[in-house]
Design a protein around this motif. Structure first.
Motif, PDB file in Angstrom:
ATOM      1  N   GLY A 282      70.807  55.599 -77.601  1.00  0.00           N
ATOM      2  CA  GLY A 282      71.988  56.000 -77.541  1.00  0.00           C
ATOM      3  C   GLY A 282      72.944  55.963 -78.657  1.00  0.00           C
ATOM      4  O   GLY A 282      73.667  56.651 -78.877  1.00  0.00           O
ATOM      5  N   GLY A 283      72.642  54.923 -79.502  1.00  0.00           N
ATOM      6  CA  GLY A 283      73.409  54.556 -80.635  1.00  0.00           C
ATOM      7  C   GLY A 283      73.373  55.597 -81.656  1.00  0.00           C
ATOM      8  O   GLY A 283      74.122  56.047 -82.244  1.00  0.00           O
ATOM      9  N   SER A 284      71.833  56.389 -81.605  1.00  0.00           N
ATOM     10  CA  SER A 284      71.620  57.408 -82.673  1.00  0.00           C
ATOM     11  C   SER A 284      72.105  58.489 -82.529  1.00  0.00           C
ATOM     12  O   SER A 284      72.394  59.477 -83.068  1.00  0.00           O
ATOM     13  CB  SER A 284      70.033  57.427 -82.670  1.00  0.00           C
ATOM     14  OG  SER A 284      69.508  58.262 -81.478  1.00  0.00           O
ATOM     15  N   LEU A 285      72.566  58.710 -80.859  1.00  0.00           N
ATOM     16  CA  LEU A 285      73.463  59.977 -80.748  1.00  0.00           C
ATOM     17  C   LEU A 285      75.100  59.793 -80.835  1.00  0.00           C
ATOM     18  O   LEU A 285      75.919  60.663 -80.380  1.00  0.00           O
ATOM     19  CB  LEU A 285      72.994  60.263 -78.990  1.00  0.00           C
ATOM     20  CG  LEU A 285      71.824  60.508 -78.542  1.00  0.00           C
ATOM     21  CD1 LEU A 285      71.463  60.621 -76.972  1.00  0.00           C
ATOM     22  CD2 LEU A 285      71.228  61.737 -79.509  1.00  0.00           C
ATOM     23  N   GLY A 286      75.316  58.593 -81.606  1.00  0.00           N
ATOM     24  CA  GLY A 286      76.698  58.353 -81.537  1.00  0.00           C
ATOM     25  C   GLY A 286      77.570  57.717 -80.608  1.00  0.00           C
ATOM     26  O   GLY A 286      78.509  57.603 -80.480  1.00  0.00           O
ATOM     27  N   LEU A 287      76.820  57.209 -79.456  1.00  0.00           N
ATOM     28  CA  LEU A 287      77.238  56.612 -78.154  1.00  0.00           C
ATOM     29  C   LEU A 287      77.313  55.035 -78.775  1.00  0.00           C
ATOM     30  O   LEU A 287      76.860  54.646 -79.528  1.00  0.00           O
ATOM     31  CB  LEU A 287      76.527  56.859 -77.139  1.00  0.00           C
ATOM     32  CG  LEU A 287      76.484  58.194 -76.714  1.00  0.00           C
ATOM     33  CD1 LEU A 287      75.544  58.431 -75.395  1.00  0.00           C
ATOM     34  CD2 LEU A 287      77.743  58.960 -76.501  1.00  0.00           C
ATOM     35  N   ALA A 288      78.147  54.401 -78.037  1.00  0.00           N
ATOM     36  CA  ALA A 288      78.115  53.001 -78.144  1.00  0.00           C
ATOM     37  C   ALA A 288      76.786  52.475 -77.560  1.00  0.00           C
ATOM     38  O   ALA A 288      76.251  52.840 -76.415  1.00  0.00           O
ATOM     39  CB  ALA A 288      79.143  52.291 -77.620  1.00  0.00           C
ATOM     40  N   GLN A 289      76.191  51.485 -78.216  1.00  0.00           N
ATOM     41  CA  GLN A 289      75.077  50.899 -77.983  1.00  0.00           C
ATOM     42  C   GLN A 289      75.190  50.177 -76.523  1.00  0.00           C
ATOM     43  O   GLN A 289      76.333  49.318 -76.559  1.00  0.00           O
ATOM     44  CB  GLN A 289      74.323  49.874 -78.803  1.00  0.00           C
ATOM     45  CG  GLN A 289      73.780  50.601 -80.136  1.00  0.00           C
ATOM     46  CD  GLN A 289      72.844  49.923 -80.877  1.00  0.00           C
ATOM     47  OE1 GLN A 289      72.008  49.156 -80.284  1.00  0.00           O
ATOM     48  NE2 GLN A 289      72.718  50.232 -82.202  1.00  0.00           N
ATOM     49  N   ASP A 290      74.511  50.245 -75.626  1.00  0.00           N
ATOM     50  CA  ASP A 290      74.519  49.939 -74.083  1.00  0.00           C
ATOM     51  C   ASP A 290      73.600  48.753 -73.761  1.00  0.00           C
ATOM     52  O   ASP A 290      72.444  48.976 -73.886  1.00  0.00           O
ATOM     53  CB  ASP A 290      74.077  51.005 -73.268  1.00  0.00           C
ATOM     54  CG  ASP A 290      74.542  50.863 -71.742  1.00  0.00           C
ATOM     55  OD1 ASP A 290      74.884  49.695 -71.408  1.00  0.00           O
ATOM     56  OD2 ASP A 290      74.149  51.561 -70.975  1.00  0.00           O
ATOM     57  N   PHE A 291      74.350  47.562 -73.773  1.00  0.00           N
ATOM     58  CA  PHE A 291      73.529  46.048 -73.424  1.00  0.00           C
ATOM     59  C   PHE A 291      73.446  45.802 -72.039  1.00  0.00           C
ATOM     60  O   PHE A 291      73.305  44.653 -71.710  1.00  0.00           O
ATOM     61  CB  PHE A 291      74.357  44.965 -74.392  1.00  0.00           C
ATOM     62  CG  PHE A 291      74.117  45.431 -75.754  1.00  0.00           C
ATOM     63  CD1 PHE A 291      73.139  44.830 -76.708  1.00  0.00           C
ATOM     64  CD2 PHE A 291      75.242  45.943 -76.517  1.00  0.00           C
ATOM     65  CE1 PHE A 291      73.229  45.077 -78.021  1.00  0.00           C
ATOM     66  CE2 PHE A 291      75.367  46.116 -77.696  1.00  0.00           C
ATOM     67  CZ  PHE A 291      74.197  45.779 -78.654  1.00  0.00           C
ATOM     68  N   ARG A 292      73.738  46.694 -71.208  1.00  0.00           N
ATOM     69  CA  ARG A 292      73.735  46.486 -69.600  1.00  0.00           C
ATOM     70  C   ARG A 292      72.436  46.121 -69.367  1.00  0.00           C
ATOM     71  O   ARG A 292      71.360  46.398 -69.969  1.00  0.00           O
ATOM     72  CB  ARG A 292      74.092  47.784 -69.128  1.00  0.00           C
ATOM     73  CG  ARG A 292      73.197  48.907 -68.851  1.00  0.00           C
ATOM     74  CD  ARG A 292      73.710  49.884 -67.789  1.00  0.00           C
ATOM     75  NE  ARG A 292      74.855  50.854 -68.571  1.00  0.00           N
ATOM     76  CZ  ARG A 292      75.887  51.268 -67.890  1.00  0.00           C
ATOM     77  NH1 ARG A 292      75.731  51.331 -66.682  1.00  0.00           N
ATOM     78  NH2 ARG A 292      76.782  51.940 -68.745  1.00  0.00           N
ATOM     79  N   GLY A 293      72.321  45.259 -68.327  1.00  0.00           N
ATOM     80  CA  GLY A 293      71.199  44.934 -67.565  1.00  0.00           C
ATOM     81  C   GLY A 293      70.662  45.870 -66.747  1.00  0.00           C
ATOM     82  O   GLY A 293      70.998  47.186 -66.754  1.00  0.00           O
ATOM     83  N   PRO A 294      69.946  45.444 -65.407  1.00  0.00           N
ATOM     84  CA  PRO A 294      69.862  43.931 -64.959  1.00  0.00           C
ATOM     85  C   PRO A 294      69.188  43.048 -65.599  1.00  0.00           C
ATOM     86  O   PRO A 294      68.933  41.762 -65.273  1.00  0.00           O
ATOM     87  CB  PRO A 294      69.540  44.292 -63.493  1.00  0.00           C
ATOM     88  CG  PRO A 294      68.522  45.449 -63.564  1.00  0.00           C
ATOM     89  CD  PRO A 294      69.069  46.153 -64.556  1.00  0.00           C
TER      90      PRO A 294
END
Length: 208
Positions: free
Chosen positions: A136-148
């Motif tokens: 996701g980060g490589s696409l320019g999005l904020a890296q997503d640290f969500r769970g669960p």
């Protein structure tokens, strides 16, 4: 280390002990990369206890090593960013030791539960959660640290599993909690991969 917008949100960064310890480390000759490597050392000890000596003492030592691994993961970023000791290779040391430490501990848990395949499956899925995040980060999005079942949750489950296994063996002499914990980590990691992938897809569809 990565930039601040790509950092995993950890409440302990604001704690007094973490700030004092990171400040002391920043003033020493110890580098953030060395702290990252130390997390592998603690994970390896914990994994060995799980795989080779999952008795009461081994389980307790593993639980302690998991927490020490997390302390290293906390301090390496704080020393690098708040302490001003970033390095050109910091991004590598930010990610690779985490994947190695995760794999060692989760595979070790599977062996302790006498279900090696479940440990390897959990380790693979845990690595995939990080892959989806970084993709996701490589696409320019904020890296997503969500769970669960992000890293903190995986290590919390592993620690709780060790503690419950100690109580279970002490009271009734069985060790079903090891298999249950290993299964929770694998299933939760799969759900995390799905939730993060869906979030990426939603952001791409919305043009964000």
């Amino acid at each position: 280390m990565g930039n601040r917008t790509d950092r995993r949100p950890i409440a302990a960064r604001a704690s007094g002990w973490a700030q004092k310890l990171s400040a002391a480390l920043a003033q020493s000759s110890i580098t953030p990369n060395q702290i990252s490597l130390l997390s592998i050392f603690f994970a390896a000890i914990g994994a060995m206890m799980l795989a080779w000596s999952p008795n009461l003492a081994g389980l307790l030592l593993c639980a302690i090593c998991v927490q020490l691994r997390l302390v290293c993961n906390l301090l390496d970023g704080m020393v690098a960013l708040e302490g001003g000791k970033q390095t050109a290779t910091g991004a590598i040391f930010n990610e690779f030791p985490d994947r190695i430490a995760d794999s060692l501990l989760i595979v070790g848990l599977g062996h302790a539960a006498q279900l090696p395949w479940l440990g390897w499956l959990g380790a693979l899925l845990a690595a995939l959660t990080a892959y989806v995040r970084v993709f996701g980060g490589s696409l320019g999005l904020a890296q997503d640290f969500r769970g669960p079942m992000a890293k903190q949750q995986r290590m919390a489950v592993l620690t709780a599993t060790c503690v419950l296994a100690i109580a279970e063996r002490w009271i009734i002499g069985s060790s079903y909690s090891l298999a249950i914990g290993s299964g929770i980590i694998a299933a939760g990691s799969l759900l995390t991969c799905v939730s993060r992938t869906r979030a990426i897809a939603a952001q791409l569809r919305s043009g964000r």
